[in-house]
Every structure is written in C-alpha cells, then in structure tokens.
Scaffold this active site. Structure first.
Site: not given
Ligand SMILES: *Cc1c(COP(=O)(O)O)cnc(C)c1O
Length: 455
Positions: A168, A263, A291
């Site tokens: 994701y 990511d 995060k």
């Molecule tokens: C949470 C997350 C996102 C999205 O971040 P948001 O702050 O919710 O937009 C993208 N990539 C990864 C791996 C994530 O865990």
C-alpha cells in the site's frame, strides 16, 4: 434514528456472544457519536478503516490517550496497539513532544515562509541516515509517494511504474491498482474514479517473485521509471521479504536504469532510525517517509541523493509544493520525537520487548496447537490465522479473517485495542510497560481459547 446503536444493544443481526467470552463493553456514547458522524461524513469517518467494517460493533470514539493507554467516549480503557497506525512510537501524549509543540505554537502556527525548525528536523534526519542526502517535507505519506513518483518519472523521462501486489502506498491514483490474472499485469484500478489510462502505466507483480519481476523488465524494457516497494510490507498483513529478494530488486533496477523507491512510511524510523534501508543495508534511489517522522502531526517526506533531488523545483523541472509543508508545529513534534529515537539503546530496548511479547504469544498458540502465527520485525507484529509462511498477499486466506474478527472483539472486551482489521499490523511503543504486555498476553491467551473453542 440510532439504528446501529439499537442493533448492537439488542444483539439483533449480530452473532451471539460466545458463552465463554467476556460480556461486551458498553459502546453507548461511541454509538451516539457514530450516528452523528454519519450525518457529516461518508460512512461516518474521515478514513475508511476507522468505520470497523471488518470487525464487530460500532467504532470506538477515542477521547484521550496517555502512554500506552487510550480511553473511549464511554470511559473504557485499553492498552493500545494501533498507536495511530504507527506514528506514536513513543506512545500517546509524550511529554517531550507535547512540550516542544506547545513551546513552538506560542510563536504562531504557520507562515508559509522558511523557518529554522525545518533545518533542524532535516539535519536530525540527514546526519543519521546515510541513504539520502537531501529531503523535502510534505504533509502526508500519500503526498510523499505521489511526489517521489513524479520525481522518478521526471528524472528518468519514462512513464511506467512497477508495484507489488499487497503493498500500500497511500491513495495515489497510479497506485490504487491491483494485479489482474497472469504473472505480469497492468493494474486494475482498485478504486472508482481512476482512469484506466492511469492504471495502464502501472505494472503489478507478486512480492517475493523474481521470475515475474524479470519478465516485467523484459516486457517493458526501458519503459519503467521506478519500482516502488514497501521493503517491509506492513499494510496487508506483514509480508516479510527475504533480504536476497530486495537485493535482487536493487540490482535489476540498477541494470535497467530504473529508480528503486523504498516506501518507508511505516518502516522508516520504526525498524531502526535508518528504516528498512538501514536494516537490510540496501540503498534505494528514493525513500518516502511519513507516520513516525511527524511525531503524531501530519508530516511526510521524500529524500534521495543531492543529484536526484536537484530535479525538484525551484532547482529543477519537477514541480512540487505545499502551503503547509514544513509547518513549524509539525516540525517541532518531529524534532522532539526523533531526538528520543536517537538515544542509545532506544531500538534495542523496544525490539527486545516486542520479541519477548511475540515469542510468548507464539509459544502459547503452538503449545495449544492453534493454527495461528505471529509475524514480527522490530516493534511491528501481525497476528495471522495460518500455519503457512506468508510472504505475498495471495498467501493470505480471506476466510481466516472471520477468526480475527472474533479475536478483535474478545480483546476489546478485555481492554486491548488492535487496529480494526486482520490485515493491519500492530505496533509496540516505548510507552508499553512490562505490566501492559503481561496483561495483553493473558488477554490474548484467553481470547484465543475462545476463538478456537467456538470454531
Ligand atoms: C500509511 C502509508 C502510506 C500513506 O500515508 P498517509 O499519511 O496515510 O497518506 C503510504 N505508504 C505506506 C507504506 C504507508 O504505510
């Protein structure tokens, strides 16, 4: 008017409470708030998973958090393992973060002009991370990923992106795609509102599958701008990859002039200060963060070499901007949190604590012969109702989520809060005490007994 409220408290339309389970906690106030919220927000929430669609009952409205604990609107108290989905590695309401935020807020909340705080947070990160040389702050993980992809496309002058099924990357159009059938496929959009033409620029392959990866690079030779991966895939279960696969991916990207994007919105500052890049000692071309980096405030970031980053405006031709980017209050929270993470032994202590906890849970389940596995890395864990070694999204049995649903309810009733979906991982924070973890273990043991007894 309070349909779901009535439904919950009459038991109508819900499975009966297990005879061996604990009685359900009161969700009266939460249910009222939820009914109200449904008048204002689609589905009553501002982010879908919060609606408790895949677990029992009305979503809990949270009133406050302190350390490892949260309290809901009905006054129920829980040990929290969601931790705002990862950002709160120091726990809730950490005094250092709170005080720094209050101090900075007293000078105003936003200027849309540079502040020294941005330098301070960037310096904290770049000084202790050998994988990136320059960084750009944005306001969410999604924004970081979206910008990283634009950068990769601008830099390579190619269009296609390769992603892995089960990873994701936020709600970026080009990445809300899932695999079709076949080894290498164009993505099928996994959301309405995304033009097929966008999805056609995204190639989707399975995790942990060298053959598919190689075929994608053959089929789309010199067309792939970037491969994006969660090096620690933690948004669809915890699909731990072999280091060897990640290294292979690195090599294939290098050979094909494709940028590798890690990511690290979850894994960054979580599996170590240098994230998964540091954990596996693999250097991607671009890293995205979110995060933890914002200490609970909305912050995202992407970083790369000085050379690649020179393509970002105003230095280069790739446009990217943000009214609240580098917001001083958000920077303050990030500075305070990351400063704590750099304390000697921080990750060692947190990871040891997690290991002890997850091993105890696994030992219990194994001794009982329960089809249940705990996957873990750093201070992340995932409970799976399986006996398989799961490394790709396709290995997860959707039917096993029925058991998670029961587990979640039993745990809620025993004062333990997990994220409301069996596909989500749990997080342990520095604020979780031995007592919290002991209490949680007992709650898990009792709950598993109920889940497996009910069949
Ligand atoms: C949470 C997350 C996102 C999205 O971040 P948001 O702050 O919710 O937009 C993208 N990539 C990864 C791996 C994530 O865990």
């Amino acid at each position: 008017m309070f349909d779901s409220f009535k439904k919950i408290f009459s038991g109508e339309g819900e499975e009966p409470v297990s005879t061996t389970g604990k009685p359900d906690i009161s969700r009266e106030k939460s249910a009222e708030l939820y009914e109200k919220a449904k008048l204002y927000f689609p589905g009553g929430v501002n982010s879908p998973v919060r609606a408790f669609k895949s677990v029992y009952g009305t979503p809990l409205f949270i009133q406050k958090g302190d350390g490892s604990q949260i309290w809901d609107a009905d006054g129920n108290q829980f040990v929290d393992y969601c931790c705002s989905w990862g950002p709160l590695i120091l726990g809730h309401n950490n005094a250092k973060v709170r005080e720094k935020v209050i101090e900075v807020m007293q000078n105003g909340m936003s200027f849309g002009a540079p502040t020294a705080l941005e330098n301070e947070l960037a310096e904290l990160i770049l000084k202790h991370n050998k994988y990136i040389e320059k960084i750009r702050f944005v306001s969410s993980g999604t924004e970081a990923v979206m910008s990283a992809i634009r950068l990769a496309r601008g830099y390579t002058k190619r269009n296609k992106i390769l992603k892995f099924e089960g990873c994701y990357h936020g709600h970026v159009d080009a990445l809300l795609v899932k695999a079709g059938s076949g080894l290498v496929t164009f993505g099928e959009t996994s959301s309405a509102g995304i033009p097929k033409a966008f999805a056609d620029e995204t190639i989707v392959v399975s995790l942990n599958d060298k053959e598919a990866l190689l075929k994608a690079f053959e089929d789309f030779k010199d067309q792939i701008a970037a491969v994006i991966i969660e090096p620690v895939p933690a948004n669809n279960g915890l699909l731990l990859q072999h280091k060897e696969f990640l290294q292979y991916l690195r090599n294939v990207c290098t050979q094909n002039g494709t940028l590798l994007i890690f990511d690290e919105v979850i894994s960054g500052f979580r599996v170590g200060f240098e994230g998964a890049a540091g954990y596996y000692q693999i250097k991607p071309d671009i890293i995205t963060y979110g995060k933890i980096i914002g200490g609970g405030m909305p912050v995202g970031a992407y970083g790369s070499s000085a050379e690649v980053m020179s393509n970002i405006s105003p230095e280069g031709p790739v446009y990217q901007a943000g009214t609240l980017s580098g917001n001083p209050v958000a920077m303050a929270a990030g500075i305070a949190q990351l400063t704590e993470l750099l304390r000697l032994g921080f990750y060692r202590d947190l990871n040891n604590k997690t290991e002890e906890f997850t091993e105890a849970v696994q030992r219990f389940a194994t001794a009982r012969n329960y089809k249940f596995k705990v996957f873990t890395i750093g201070s992340i864990f995932w409970f799976a109702f399986t006996d398989k070694d799961i490394r790709k999204a396709e290995d997860i049995d959707p039917a096993s989520m029925e058991k998670f649903k029961k587990l979640h309810r039993e745990l809620i009733n025993r004062g333990v809060y997990l994220g409301p979906s069996g596909y989500e991982v749990g997080f342990i924070s520095a604020a979780h005490t031995k007592i919290d973890l002991e209490k949680t273990k007992r709650a898990i043991f009792d709950s598993l007994d109920v889940v497996f007894r009910d069949k």
